[in-house]
Scaffold this active site. Sequence first.
Site, PDB file in Angstrom:
ATOM      1  N   HIS A   1      39.449 -12.869  21.978  1.00  0.00           N
ATOM      2  CA  HIS A   1      38.340 -12.454  21.118  1.00  0.00           C
ATOM      3  C   HIS A   1      37.661 -11.273  21.791  1.00  0.00           C
ATOM      4  O   HIS A   1      36.957 -11.421  22.787  1.00  0.00           O
ATOM      5  CB  HIS A   1      37.365 -13.624  20.937  1.00  0.00           C
ATOM      6  CG  HIS A   1      36.349 -13.407  19.859  1.00  0.00           C
ATOM      7  ND1 HIS A   1      36.662 -13.465  18.522  1.00  0.00           N
ATOM      8  CD2 HIS A   1      35.018 -13.140  19.920  1.00  0.00           C
ATOM      9  CE1 HIS A   1      35.568 -13.240  17.799  1.00  0.00           C
ATOM     10  NE2 HIS A   1      34.568 -13.037  18.630  1.00  0.00           N
TER      11      HIS A   1
ATOM     12  N   ASP B   1      29.959  -5.292  14.100  1.00  0.00           N
ATOM     13  CA  ASP B   1      29.027  -5.588  15.191  1.00  0.00           C
ATOM     14  C   ASP B   1      29.373  -4.685  16.359  1.00  0.00           C
ATOM     15  O   ASP B   1      30.470  -4.759  16.914  1.00  0.00           O
ATOM     16  CB  ASP B   1      29.138  -7.063  15.591  1.00  0.00           C
ATOM     17  CG  ASP B   1      28.134  -7.457  16.657  1.00  0.00           C
ATOM     18  OD1 ASP B   1      27.317  -6.605  17.061  1.00  0.00           O
ATOM     19  OD2 ASP B   1      28.154  -8.629  17.073  1.00  0.00           O
TER      20      ASP B   1
ATOM     21  N   GLU C   1      27.415 -16.832  10.364  1.00  0.00           N
ATOM     22  CA  GLU C   1      28.706 -16.642  11.037  1.00  0.00           C
ATOM     23  C   GLU C   1      28.995 -17.846  11.933  1.00  0.00           C
ATOM     24  O   GLU C   1      29.503 -17.706  13.041  1.00  0.00           O
ATOM     25  CB  GLU C   1      28.693 -15.366  11.872  1.00  0.00           C
ATOM     26  CG  GLU C   1      27.609 -15.309  12.928  1.00  0.00           C
ATOM     27  CD  GLU C   1      27.669 -14.060  13.790  1.00  0.00           C
ATOM     28  OE1 GLU C   1      27.652 -14.206  15.026  1.00  0.00           O
ATOM     29  OE2 GLU C   1      27.737 -12.955  13.233  1.00  0.00           O
TER      30      GLU C   1
END
Length: 370
Positions: A21, A196, A324
């Site tokens: 990630h 983001d 989220e």
Amino acid sequence: MSITIESIACWLVDIPTIRPHKLSMTTMGCQTLTIVRMTCAQGVGWGEATTIGGLSYGSESPESIKSAIETYLSPLLCGQTFSGVAALAAKMNASVKGNTFAKSALETAFLDVQGKMLGLPVSALLGGALTERLPVLWTLASGDTEKDIDEGKRLLAEGRHDTFKLKIGARELKTDLRHALAIKAALGDEVSIRVDVNQAWDVTTAIKGMTELQAGGIDLVEQPIPRWDQRGLITLSQRFAVPILADEAVATAHDGYALASGGFTGAYALKIAKAGGPVQALKLAQVAQAAGVALYGGTMLEGTLGTVASLHAWSTINMHWGTEMFGPLLLKDDIVVRPLDFSHGQVTLPQEPGLGVDIDPDKLRHYART
């Protein structure tokens, strides 16, 4: 009814992620959950504090959270009786500065005990849920454009998510823009795409980047510049039609007031960890609502415990930009008996007393550091 805290136990729990990630400051392959068990005369409550990438994200790490709880907060609270969360928070804040992640885990555990004792879900203690199903986006953050497109298309086909966030900011601006706009084009106009930046740009870079992101159909830009630059964030929010989501720049109600009073026109990302707990996060939400600032339910990529604590809070307010709260889906496993119900771009809020989740002691032992 008052609650007397008898003991507090704490574990660091390491769980691998389903894939790397990638964020602007680090790439995660494992997530560490700081798990708290609060034993009270009235019952047992559980809480979680989780951050990202050790100290690469913020000033609290899993190890420092555990140390703060065991060295300072547990001796402060054990043996004490509290009438409710307000008294608990006042006690912690009077003696321990900052350390909001640690305080959030303890406030969550206290609410879990209180809810179980009263036979009510935590959402009822926070004002009552407006809905039992909350929208949840998915973050495409492998760092590889084609992999992210394939992942997005698969999740759309499965009906699991219809809104996506992209993590950018770690690479050259042109590369990041090419990546984001390619994904937007591939997934289509009907799919909402947000980005983001995790504070990676300065104002000049942000102006260049947001100009192209806005033209390319991106719906929301999260924290493009450093959290200390409130004036820059306000200026960007007024300059562009695409809204800015303030995240790291707005942790408390005081932060929210300062931004709104300065003319900020975007949205605030609520996170229980940065505020100090579910009740503290809702104080920021109240300031935002009074100022006409939209809200978004943010995550620190928590496991199920931290995710559920957030969902109970988010369910009591209008989340214009959704949430989220996909953290548990990013982990290969979890420490709860029954996972949350994620389907059709939403998650179901548990209705059982307290947080509504049970810990699997075998999995806790298996993943806890020794």
